[in-house]
Design a protein around this motif. Structure first.
Motif, PDB file in Angstrom:
ATOM      1  N   ASP A  57      33.799  37.557  43.876  1.00  0.00           N
ATOM      2  CA  ASP A  57      33.156  37.993  45.104  1.00  0.00           C
ATOM      3  C   ASP A  57      34.132  38.878  45.868  1.00  0.00           C
ATOM      4  O   ASP A  57      35.175  38.416  46.340  1.00  0.00           O
ATOM      5  N   THR A  60      38.135  39.005  45.523  1.00  0.00           N
ATOM      6  CA  THR A  60      38.970  37.917  46.032  1.00  0.00           C
ATOM      7  C   THR A  60      39.354  37.004  44.875  1.00  0.00           C
ATOM      8  O   THR A  60      38.493  36.390  44.243  1.00  0.00           O
ATOM      9  N   THR A  65      35.974  31.792  44.506  1.00  0.00           N
ATOM     10  CA  THR A  65      35.191  33.035  44.563  1.00  0.00           C
ATOM     11  C   THR A  65      34.750  33.498  43.176  1.00  0.00           C
ATOM     12  O   THR A  65      34.253  34.626  43.042  1.00  0.00           O
ATOM     13  N   TYR A  92      27.483  28.414  46.642  1.00  0.00           N
ATOM     14  CA  TYR A  92      27.812  29.758  47.142  1.00  0.00           C
ATOM     15  C   TYR A  92      27.399  30.827  46.134  1.00  0.00           C
ATOM     16  O   TYR A  92      26.811  31.851  46.499  1.00  0.00           O
ATOM     17  N   SER A 139      33.600  42.813  40.341  1.00  0.00           N
ATOM     18  CA  SER A 139      33.141  42.013  41.477  1.00  0.00           C
ATOM     19  C   SER A 139      31.801  42.486  42.009  1.00  0.00           C
ATOM     20  O   SER A 139      31.450  43.663  41.907  1.00  0.00           O
TER      21      SER A 139
END
Length: 333
Positions: A57, A60, A65, A92, A139
């Motif tokens: 993400d 990161t 993430t 998430y 990402s």
């Protein structure tokens, strides 16, 4: 009831399949990014990404993430594509997957290691291209059309650091690049190199032959100036040697040093002229007693009596006393 459950499961499976088969364009080699260069697909080493195909993400780098993994990473024409498989068991990651599926997130950004500034090269269409690099990750990003749509990593001794825009631009500006157009090699130099060669910074690329000519001219100018400097330095050295010899010889004549010490003081003057000069200046001149006494006929009067001694001036008397202590004592007996 069973039919209702079946319908729900079917719906969930379809939703999962949607989320698990989202195809993205990781790179379009025809597009120049806002950092000013393109990335050539065939120059991307995909081994690292394929062996650890994490979806991060926003670049990161931590375990929280990692929101999924990439599948079917492949080159299709001018595109590098991959299918995203999101980790829907992670709350998430599932939220990100939902935003992607609903069309709110569409951007993907490659994290690349450029390996060397030499890998940024000018192309026949006058655009810069990163011709060789290593894909480290890809990402999901919010703004794919700005400079954040691609990240470059600096890797040193196992430490990975995302490069900022200034560092990337510095790599580009410090890289003179060679291309071949119409069977003639052209060179693109940075501004500093152009100014050093006395060239117009606005003229753009320069042919290899012209560059060689300019370098040879610059070398000739350098050699000529160097010869002038060497001639001046040699003349100064010769003058210094003459001056040192004259200074030491005068010191010997004045009785300040023995003739046997001549070479030692000349060597000292060659190493440190001012030190030799101040040292000789601090040594008192030796008084010639014969020149300080009254002559009688053709010969000099020797200092044998107190009367002879009193005929000397004060400096000669002190010198006689210091250099001849025994003879001085006899004068008063």
């Amino acid at each position: 009831m069973d039919e209702h459950k079946e319908e729900i499961n079917k719906s969930q499976n379809e939703e999962t399949n949607k989320n698990q088969n989202m195809k993205f364009i990781l790179n379009d080699e025809t597009k120049v990014n806002q950092l000013g260069f393109r990335v050539l697909n065939l120059g991307i080493d995909l081994n690292r990404l394929k062996s650890n195909p994490v979806i991060l993400d926003m670049h990161t780098n931590n375990t929280n993430t990692v929101i999924g993994r990439w599948k079917n990473i492949q080159i299709e024409g001018h595109l590098l594509t991959a299918v995203a498989e999101f980790d829907l068991a992670d709350e998430y990651a599932a939220k990100i997957a939902g935003k992607v599926e609903r069309g709110f997130l569409k951007g993907v950004s490659l994290g690349l290691n450029p390996l060397s500034s030499d890998n940024f090269q000018i192309q026949p269409d006058s655009t810069y291209a990163l011709v060789k690099c290593e894909a480290m990750e890809a990402s999901i990003v919010a703004l794919p059309n700005n400079a954040n749509a691609l990240k470059l990593y600096a890797v040193s001794e196992g430490v990975e650091k995302i490069m900022n825009t200034t560092e990337i631009q510095l790599m580009l500006s410090n890289n003179p690049t060679q291309i071949k157009l119409n069977n003639e090699y052209m060179i693109k130099l940075n501004t500093s190199a152009m100014l050093a060669l006395g060239l117009n910074v606005d003229q753009g690329d320069i042919s290899a032959d012209k560059l060689n000519e300019e370098i040879l001219q610059l070398k000739a100018k350098y050699e000529a100036e160097k010869a002038k400097v060497n001639a001046i330095e040699q003349k100064e050295k010769e003058e210094q040697i003459k001056l040192s010899a004259k200074m030491v010889d005068e010191a010997i004549k004045e009785g300040k040093i023995e003739a046997t010490k001549r070479q030692s003081f000349i060597d000292l003057a060659a190493q440190n002229f001012e030190l030799a000069k101040s040292t000789l200046a601090s040594i008192p001149r030796k008084v010639d007693l014969a020149g300080q006494i009254v002559s009688q006929g053709s010969g000099a009067v020797e200092v044998k009596t107190l009367d002879d001694f009193q005929k000397l001036d004060l400096a000669a008397q002190l010198d006689f006393k210091n250099n001849n202590p025994q003879e001085y004592q006899k004068l008063f007996k």
